[in-house]
Design a protein around this motif. Structure first.
Motif, short mmCIF file in Angstrom:
data_model
loop_
_atom_site.label_atom_id
_atom_site.label_comp_id
_atom_site.label_asym_id
_atom_site.label_seq_id
_atom_site.Cartn_x
_atom_site.Cartn_y
_atom_site.Cartn_z
N TYR A 92 0.83 -1.20 0.00
CA TYR A 92 0.00 0.00 0.00
C TYR A 92 0.87 1.26 0.00
N GLN A 143 0.41 3.61 -3.05
CA GLN A 143 -0.40 4.79 -2.78
C GLN A 143 0.44 6.00 -2.39
N GLU A 144 1.48 5.77 -1.63
CA GLU A 144 2.24 6.90 -1.11
C GLU A 144 3.55 7.08 -1.85
N LYS A 195 10.80 9.84 -0.68
CA LYS A 195 9.67 9.64 0.22
C LYS A 195 10.00 8.49 1.18
N ALA A 200 2.13 12.71 9.51
CA ALA A 200 1.95 11.57 8.63
C ALA A 200 2.19 11.95 7.18
N PRO A 232 4.99 8.90 7.00
CA PRO A 232 3.94 8.08 7.61
C PRO A 232 4.54 6.88 8.35
N GLY A 257 -3.46 10.30 10.37
CA GLY A 257 -2.83 9.94 9.11
C GLY A 257 -1.81 8.83 9.23
N HIS A 258 -1.26 8.63 10.43
CA HIS A 258 -0.38 7.47 10.59
C HIS A 258 -1.23 6.22 10.44
N LEU A 259 -0.57 5.15 10.02
CA LEU A 259 -1.36 4.00 9.59
C LEU A 259 -1.19 2.79 10.49
N GLU A 269 -6.12 4.61 8.68
CA GLU A 269 -5.39 5.79 9.13
C GLU A 269 -5.97 6.24 10.46
N ILE A 296 -10.63 3.36 7.42
CA ILE A 296 -10.08 2.33 6.54
C ILE A 296 -9.83 2.93 5.16
N VAL A 297 -8.57 2.91 4.72
CA VAL A 297 -8.24 3.53 3.44
C VAL A 297 -7.92 2.49 2.38
N GLU A 349 -8.37 -1.95 1.42
CA GLU A 349 -8.83 -3.27 1.81
C GLU A 349 -8.44 -4.22 0.70
#
Lengths: 430, 538, 399
Positions: A157, A161-162, A226, A252, A256, A277-279, A373, A382-383, A385
């Motif tokens: 993820y 995503q990041e 990053k 985050a 993150p 924002g931390h996961l 997050e 939930i960001v 699944e």
């Protein structure tokens, strides 16, 4: 004098040993269920909740009429975060209280400590916590996540995503972080991450002064790429870690942190405002939207009499494990361990996120992987699944020595460490 | 989940296709904003970009709310709204574009528009561009920082415009740096970039290194200049690193000092091996928790004063507990110091379990008041306010205690009793009373240490256990019975620990410190500041 | 002749205790193995394992009693010696697993395979031999005690200072052993043992044998302590305990006496650890935790220090209470245990044995005339070592 002396000693010794033994004789009208969670000592923070949830589940089952027409009777003991005591108490539960199954343990070492006892006395343990894998016992059902059900999807993820390119693998120095980090390190390298873009850091249990490490992380993170932190920091040390992160202004958005051991329960002791924002990667969050979850939370609040009590992932694991056990006992028509162990494989019960969990032949279960997050109310949003369910992989494919191993407890294989290369049960063979 | 998403999508479509005419006329951006409700991070990010591109300041509240997680949509009509929590599981809604109040609804009537980190970054960058000319200097500074981090070449024009209008020199500097970062990411000429390298070299921090490192690769004068700048910054950062370690060490030392200073009284001065000392600290921390809990429920506006309120209470609670312990148990054990160890150990078990029974086994939340949150920069050192205040607080407590012992008559009596009990009694000092008060004082100080430690550590029943061994080490290392020894012991152990940590790692560093203490005690069997004279070996 | 002299050298009490333990070593296995299950006198496996654990703890308590009760060295780090002995035994047991580990590596224990060790670290060599492990069980704790004690006693580190640095010692070892890089299995420690000397470690007969071995070792330990304290040298130990400076002024090498008692005590603790590990099936760094060592001190204090039987009684009693109440009152047992410690300290200052006032139990030389206290340095700042200073004359307790 002679008899007095020998008498005092042996009497003291034997009474002490026997009073423990004489505690309880099995009552035929009930089925006993052992609960082996620390209620004092360092792990009480996490484990007490699991004792409570087991009591709730047993109460609910009894209200439904019990199992096989008998009421369930919980037997609670306190192994006091003391690992040898875990083994002693496990033995007491099985041979003195004659429990049909035991739900318990949190740390890896406690599981390792009781494992020989469950195998020797042929009883059943349900282990509800995410763990390092590399184990498969006929007598243990692992309802927590294996590394492939938590760590790898989380890293995926972050990468996708990041766009994370640099990784800090920070953990408490014990076997779960060590293994997870090893797996991740291999996985990241396979994905083309250079060795200098991975920083691995271990800290002792209960580490409370995070100034240096957090500033190291922030320095590592300002290298132009990053950066993300994959945290396997153990429960207690998380609060000061996150407080330091928040205070040093690492948000985050900059770096993150994805954690595998931080859930709703841990966040309850924190002001989460600076942590938004931390996961965290889990297989269940309290914020999951499903009817069954709403019911469960409602029952939990009613049971504890406290509207603020949160639910978390290991609680769901017990929920699944307990329901699986009930189903398997009913299918087998007996609580005899051998019959139940055989009946367990393939059992499917609803999980709390609205799907089903089924028990694999390797005694691990299928789970969805959720990434959440942290929100300012201490809950997770939930960001992400995973589209399908993931079965726990007990022998990681990313560790050289376990790559060739599989576990299948069904006949005719019935082996926890079958080597597919040599075709033999028993690891690598000589 | 699927179904919900589909429904949400349909709702949004409906909102788009058949917007109520009033709304459509009301604002041209309404449609775009309502499209946010469709969800999907990538989709939302595109809209955020589009909204930012309009340059219309009226989208700022929407974007801010989105970033804060306050942007919701109504499930019935798909209207995107800003929602604020209201009592009774309700939300107060308002219109993001017009700020018009839309009344209260039940929580289930609205749905939050989800954001993730990537989106939050995009929003910050977008807001940065939009708020560069905000009337508020702090907002402009934050915007400049956001642009700096985004390194977006498109922002150069906006920055130039903002720079031209900027009057505040601090913000100006930030904007110049942000522009330099943006220039390095753009396709401007090398001369412009070389100038930008100089600007970043002057900034001289880790983030500047990060930007410079991205152009330092390859060949040519620009890469050379950038890599020289990186080296130069790194060299100066290495120096700052040393200073940073000293500060971290002092800060750790101040925590040790706080934890140990009460023990320096009960153990150091009175000779009671007080294993329940950690639990006195824990009592102080839980007092803070209770105070904050009461404030939260009944007077939230007092939250920033919670620590000030908790301090005397914690002193009193822990002091009273100490008084009770002394009167109930310790006083029967004078002359048998090692037995105080056993009794207080038993007490510590009881106190831990009592707290566990009353407050539950989990961590309790103790918040930082605003003056203890955040950090500031001193050169290239980040100093967090909570650590700074704890450091200052530890020194104040130390100074007050020293004054108490030196100046007041109670201090005089205390010293008299510990130095020569028989003589003190003969002079008419009520020695049992002094004993009880001394123990209460030591415990009370442990209690206020608990208030401070609640700001940086877990507030759990195990809190005390994690400090007790370190506290004993500090007192023994410094020299039993000597407060200055405790001060120097704590600070030097802290600094040594922090200097070892980068080389040896946190675990080995601590082991080395312990070995160091063991060896030190061999050399000076009575600690750093041994009491001299005949009393040492009567 | 020889037996007679031996008998006299040790005293009747020690022999009686020894015989008692030998009897126990025979009786319990017989009741366990011969008497069939269901009979009232049958001892179940669970009780044998538990009692064996208590006996290992009792030996540890006895070891501490030798240092503290008889020589006045209050070690808050005896758990370290116990754990080192346990690790030595654990390493032997690990090597015995051979290729039966989950990875099936013939040489490397599972955790090393797991951590990518290519070959066995040098300090694991030799532990496949029982004799080597047995020597190490005594040697490693003994050597550590020797080095530590040599420095500490020579520098005249006494009283509270000594107690705290022993605590630092065990704390440092705990942190070190927690590190996975140390090669001792980190937090998980050593576990999942298969057999000992070729016997299945889970078999009833092996358990009985381990119990018997613990019982006999404890009996031998009692004899050894009795022998030491009844010898001329033992009188020096008591003199050091009661008045260290005076003993020194009289020309005795105080530090040598202390060193001897400390090293011997550490060796005994190591043996106790070695007996403990196969019976509980795990050894892990938490055995080094300072709290564990403090607990040992408490067993001795509860039972009665400066006696032969006291520490044994204390260890069994405290652990028995713990075993019973962690199951019977899982939420409240800490209140019971804590309350017990406070009660004993306040009302039974000489421990249970002292309170029972059984003359034969506490008639130890040197302890009949004065209470077996540690050097009563009332104030650590003035932590002297004579019995004359301090403030007993004016302590509130005297009221």
């Amino acid at each position: 004098m002679t008899s007095k002396q020998a008498g005092v000693l042996s009497a003291a010794l034997l009474t002490a040993a026997l009073t423990v033994g004489a505690g309880a004789k099995a009552d035929d009208d009930t089925i006993k269920v052992g609960i082996l969670h620390s209620l004092s000592g360092t792990m009480a923070i996490s484990e007490t909740t699991l004792k409570d949830v087991m009591l709730l589940l047993i109460e609910q089952q009894n209200a439904k009429g019990g199992v096989l027409g008998k009421q369930l009777e919980p037997v609670v003991v306190d192994p006091a975060s003391d690992w040898p005591l875990f083994a002693e108490k496990a033995r007491e539960l099985i041979s003195v209280h004659e429990v049909a199954a035991t739900f318990g343990c949190w740390t890896s070492v406690s599981r390792k400590s009781v494992l020989p006892v469950f195998e020797e006395l042929n009883s059943i343990l349900f282990y509800p916590v995410q763990y390092e894998g590399e184990e498969s016992s006929r007598n243990v059902f692992y309802t927590g996540a294996a590394p492939n059900q938590q760590a790898i999807p989380a890293v995926d993820y972050l990468m996708e995503q990041e766009g994370v390119e640099r990784w800090v693998l920070a953990g408490t120095d014990y076997v779960y972080p060590r293994t997870t980090n090893k797996i991740l390190e291999q996985y990241l390298k396979d994905q083309g991450v250079a060795a200098e873009d991975i920083m691995i850091n271990y800290t002792p249990f209960g580490h409370s002064d995070w100034q240096t490490i957090v500033s190291d992380i922030s320095a590592f993170g300002s290298g132009g790429k990053k950066t993300a932190v994959v945290s396997t920091i153990n429960g207690d040390a998380n609060v000061p870690f996150y407080k330091e992160l928040g205070n040093q202004g690492i948000s985050a958005e900059d770096i993150p942190v994805v954690a595998f051991s931080v859930g709703e329960e841990e966040l309850a002791g924190l002001d989460t405002e600076p942590l938004v924002g931390h996961l965290a990667a889990w297989n269940y969050f309290m914020s999951v939207e499903s009817d069954i979850n709403d019911e469960f939370i409602e029952a939990w609040h009613a049971f504890t009499g406290d509207e603020d009590r949160v639910t978390n992932d290991p609680m769901e694991a017990h929920f699944i494990g307990f329901n699986m056990w009930v189903k398997a006992v009913e299918a087998a028509g007996t609580t005899d361990p051998d019959a139940v162990i055989d009946a367990m494989v393939g059992v499917a019960v609803p999980n709390l996120s609205g799907g089903y969990a089924s028990m694999g032949a390797n005694h691990h279960i299928t789970k969805p992987v959720l990434i959440g997050e942290i929100q300012d109310d201490g809950q997770f949003d939930i960001v992400f699944e995973t589209p399908g369910l993931v079965l726990g992989d007990e022998w990681s494919d990313y560790l050289p020595d376990s790559r060739a191993l599989i576990s299948d407890w069904r006949e005719p294989l019935a082996c926890g460490n079958f080597n597919v290369e040599t075709g033999k049960c028993g690891g690598q063979g000589a | 989940m699927r179904l919900i998403r589909l429904l949400r999508f349909c709702a949004a479509l409906l909102a788009l296709c058949a917007p109520s005419t009033a709304l459509a006329e009301e604002h041209p951006l309404r449609g775009q904003i309502n499209a946010l409700a469709e969800g999907g991070f990538d989709h939302v990010e595109t809209i955020v970009g589009d909204l930012a591109a309009t340059g219309d300041p009226s989208v700022v509240p929407t974007l801010e709310a989105l970033g804060e997680g306050d942007l919701f949509y109504r499930k019935d009509d798909g209207l995107v709204v800003i929602a604020a929590k209201a009592p009774g599981r309700k939300y107060t809604l308002s219109d993001p574009l017009t700020d018009e109040a839309l009344g209260e609804v039940k929580r289930s009537a609205v749905k939050k528009i989800k954001v993730n980190n990537k989106l939050r970054r995009a929003i910050k960058a977008a807001l940065g561009g939009l708020t560069l000319r905000s009337p508020d200097a702090a907002t402009r500074a934050a915007a400049a920082e956001a642009v700096f981090k985004a390194r977006d070449a498109d922002a150069i024009d906006a920055l130039d415009a903002a720079l031209a209008a900027e009057t505040d020199s601090g913000v100006r500097a930030l904007m110049t740096e942000a522009r330099a970062a943006a220039v390095l990411g753009s396709d401007l000429s090398d001369d412009d970039k070389l100038a930008a390298v100089d600007v970043l070299l002057a900034r001289g921090d880790q983030e500047a290194v990060a930007v410079l490192a991205s152009v330092a690769t390859g060949t040519g004068p620009l890469a050379a200049a950038a890599s020289d700048a990186v080296t130069a910054i790194n060299n100066s950062l290495a120096l700052w690193d040393g200073a940073q370690s000293v500060w971290y060490g002092l800060s750790l030392g101040s925590v040790l000092l706080l934890a140990a200073i009460g023990l320096a009284i009960t153990f150091g001065v009175m000779g009671v091996i007080n294993m329940a000392h950690g639990e006195m600290v824990m009592l102080g921390a839980y007092t803070t928790f209770v105070v904050q809990e009461i404030i939260r429920t009944s007077a939230p506006e007092l939250f920033d004063y919670s620590l000030a309120i908790a301090l005397p209470l914690a002193f009193f609670v822990a002091g009273a507990a100490g008084f009770a312990i002394e009167r109930g148990i310790i006083r029967f054990l004078y002359g048998r110091p090692l037995e105080t160890l056993l009794a207080t150990w038993g007490l510590s078990l009881i106190l831990q379990q009592a707290v566990r029974t009353i407050f539950g086994p989990t961590n309790r939340e103790v918040g930082n008041p605003s003056f203890m949150s955040g950090a500031f920069e001193l050169g290239q050192i980040t100093i967090t306010y909570n650590r700074l205040w704890i450091f200052i607080f530890a020194l104040i407590v130390f100074a007050l205690l020293l004054l108490l012992l030196r100046v007041t008559s109670f201090g005089l009596q205390m010293r008299a009793v510990t130095q020569n009990r028989a003589m003190a009694a003969a002079m008419g000092i009520r020695t049992p009373w002094v004993d009880a008060l001394t123990f209460a004082l030591g415990s009370g100080i442990a209690g206020i240490a608990g208030v401070a430690l609640s700001q940086i550590d877990n507030v759990s029943p195990n809190l005390g256990q994690s400090y007790i061994i370190d506290s004993f080490m500090v007192v023994v290392f410094g020299g039993v019975g000597n407060l200055w020894g405790t001060l120097l012991g704590a600070l030097s152990l802290g600094v040594v620990n922090k200097f070892l940590e980068p080389y040896a790692g946190a675990v080995l560093g601590k082991v080395l410190v312990l070995v160091f203490i063991i060896l030190f005690i061999q050399q000076r069997p009575r600690g750093m500041f041994a009491l001299k004279g005949r009393s040492v070996e009567t | 002749m020889i037996t007679r002299r031996l008998f006299e050298a040790l005293g009747a009490r020690a022999w009686l205790i020894f015989i008692g333990f030998v009897a126990l070593a025979v009786l319990v296995p017989v009741l366990h193995l011969v008497v069939p299950e269901g009979q009232p006198f049958h001892v179940p496996t669970f009780a044998v394992a538990l009692a064996g654990k208590y006996l290992a703890f009792a030996l540890l308590a006895l070891a501490l009693d030798l240092a503290w009760g008889y020589c006045g060295i209050l070690s808050l780090g005896h758990g370290a010696f116990f754990a080192l002995g346990g690790y030595a035994m654990g390493m032997y047991l690990m090597r015995q697993i051979g290729s039966r580990g989950v990875y099936g590596d013939p040489v490397l224990p599972d955790f090393m395979v797991f951590l990518n060790y290519q070959e066995l670290p040098w300090f694991w060599y030799g532990f496949d031999q029982f004799w080597f492990a047995a020597v190490m069980v005594v040697l490693v704790p003994g050597l550590l005690a020797l080095v530590f004690g040599w420095f500490a006693f020579r520098s005249r580190v006494t009283g509270v200072y000594l107690s705290i640095i022993t605590q630092a010692l065990t704390f440092a070892l705990m942190l070190a052993f927690f590190r996975n890089d140390m090669g001792f299995g980190g937090n998980n420690g050593l576990t999942d043992f298969k057999d000992i000397l070729g016997f299945d470690i889970q078999a009833d007969t092996t358990r009985s044998a381990l119990f018997a071995a613990s019982s006999i070792m404890l009996g031998l330990g009692v004899l050894l302590v009795a022998f030491v304290i009844r010898s001329r040298f033992g009188k020096v130990l008591l003199a050091v305990r009661d008045a260290e400076s005076r003993a020194r002024f009289l020309g005795y090498r105080v530090e040598n006496a202390k060193l001897f008692a400390f090293v011997l005590s550490a060796c005994m603790a190591g043996v106790a650890g070695a007996l403990y590990v196969p019976q509980v099936g795990i050894i892990n760094p938490s055995e080094f935790a300072p709290a564990r060592s403090i607990e040992v001190v408490i067993w001795v204090a509860v039972g009665g220090r400066g006696t032969l039987i006291g520490p044994i009684l204390g260890a069994v009693l405290v652990n028995g209470v713990k075993s019973v109440f962690t199951a019977a009152l899982p939420d409240l047992w800490l209140f019971v245990l804590g309350g017990l410690f406070v009660f004993v300290t306040l009302f039974l200052p000489r421990g249970i044995v002292g309170a029972l006032n059984l003359g034969w139990l506490r008639r130890d030389r040197g302890s009949t005339t004065r209470a077996p206290t540690e050097p009563p340095h009332t104030d650590p700042a003035k932590a002297g070592d004579s019995g004359t200073a301090g403030r007993p004359a004016t302590v509130p307790a005297a009221e």
